[in-house]
Design an enzyme around this catalytic site. Structure first.
Site, PDB file in Angstrom:
ATOM      1  N   GLU A  49       0.886  -1.162   0.000  1.00 25.92           N
ATOM      2  CA  GLU A  49       0.000   0.000   0.000  1.00 25.92           C
ATOM      3  C   GLU A  49       0.923   1.211   0.000  1.00 25.92           C
ATOM      4  O   GLU A  49       1.750   1.371   0.907  1.00 25.92           O
ATOM      5  CB  GLU A  49      -0.891  -0.010   1.244  1.00 25.92           C
ATOM      6  CG  GLU A  49      -2.015   0.984   1.209  1.00 25.92           C
ATOM      7  CD  GLU A  49      -3.152   0.561   0.287  1.00 25.92           C
ATOM      8  OE1 GLU A  49      -4.025   1.401   0.043  1.00 25.92           O
ATOM      9  OE2 GLU A  49      -3.171  -0.590  -0.199  1.00 25.92           O
ATOM     10  N   ASP A  60      -3.860  11.272   8.060  1.00 23.10           N
ATOM     11  CA  ASP A  60      -2.610  10.711   8.549  1.00 23.10           C
ATOM     12  C   ASP A  60      -2.189  11.325   9.869  1.00 23.10           C
ATOM     13  O   ASP A  60      -2.328  12.528  10.097  1.00 23.10           O
ATOM     14  CB  ASP A  60      -1.493  10.912   7.515  1.00 23.10           C
ATOM     15  CG  ASP A  60      -1.733  10.111   6.255  1.00 23.10           C
ATOM     16  OD1 ASP A  60      -2.235   8.981   6.382  1.00 23.10           O
ATOM     17  OD2 ASP A  60      -1.429  10.600   5.158  1.00 23.10           O
TER      18      ASP A  60
END
Length: 268
Positions: A49, A60
């Protein structure tokens, strides 16, 4: 069969789960990024990924935000990322490779153009972190046109209506979130999610990969015991990169050891 289908079939026969590490393309530099990915694959990663650096990565946590900043400072652009991706595809023709993206990076070049480039580079899947399912139609349609699997997030509080929608649209895999919030977590225990994996399987969904907060072999095992077909580990991998920026040989050694240990947990 697609690369994901081939992988999951192969692992099921071996009674193993999938280990899928996440890294940001170009972190900390394009050349070292390729060495890092080689180390991950050689040490047992079943799929990848990969993130394309974006200046405002909302989903994030600080570890991956720092990785994004390092890559941007190294001059990494989406164009450079596609060059790196083409290199990886040539080197690993059977390895499933997915992208974890933000919508701006897809919309800016044009949705159709972006997915066409993904297909040309041999990308298997694209997950757009900031596009909810109800707004995904144009992205889904373009992904379908070019044979790229659209990946969707399944939150831990998903109701049955959402599970049915996910199952109907899922290809490649379903990204099962361990929890809400941003990536990276120090919580040692993962919540039980077997009710979600069981229901998704009953609805005919693609296999689930569980991510967010997967940092230890015990957490990998917990994800698999909860019915996931595998685990995605990002912040823990990227943190090892950050800790050894000045000593790349040690960085690669630590990454290999970590991936080997995490992969071993998929066979327990």
């Amino acid at each position: 069969m697609t690369r994901y289908q081939t992988l999951f079939t192969h692992l099921q026969r071996r009674q193993e789960g999938a280990l899928v590490p996440f890294v940001t393309l170009g972190d900390p530099t394009p050349s070292l990024s390729l060495q890092i990915i080689d180390a991950l694959v050689e040490s047992g990663a079943d799929a990848l990924e990969l993130g394309i650096p974006f200046s405002d990565p909302l989903a994030d946590g600080p570890v991956i935000q720092s990785a994004t900043l390092r890559a941007l400072q190294a001059g990494v652009t989406p164009e450079r990322c596609f060059t790196l991706l083409a290199t990886l595809r040539e080197k690993y023709p059977q390895l499933p490779i997915g992208l974890l993206m933000y919508a701006n990076l897809v919309v800016n070049p044009g949705i159709d153009t972006f997915y066409r480039r993904c297909a040309q580079a041999g990308i298997d899947s694209v997950l757009i972190a900031d596009v909810p399912l109800e707004e995904s139609a144009p992205f889904h349609a373009a992904a379908q046109r070019y044979g790229v699997a659209p990946i969707y997030l399944c939150p831990p509080n998903a109701d049955d209506v959402l599970l049915q929608q996910l199952a109907a649209r899922s290809q490649g895999y379903v990204y099962l979130l361990s929890r809400a919030g941003v990536t990276g977590s120090d919580r040692p225990c993962l919540p039980p999610l077997r009710h979600l994996t069981t229901r998704l399987a009953a609805l005919g969904a693609a296999p689930t990969l569980q991510g967010f907060g997967i940092q230890t072999p015990d957490q990998v095992r917990s994800a698999l015991d909860g019915g996931a077909a595998g685990a995605i580990s990002g912040s823990a991998v990227v943190d090892l990169i950050a800790r050894h920026l000045d000593t790349p040989p040690q960085m690669l050694q630590q990454l290999r050891a970590f991936i080997q240990t995490m992969k071993a947990a998929t066979r327990a």
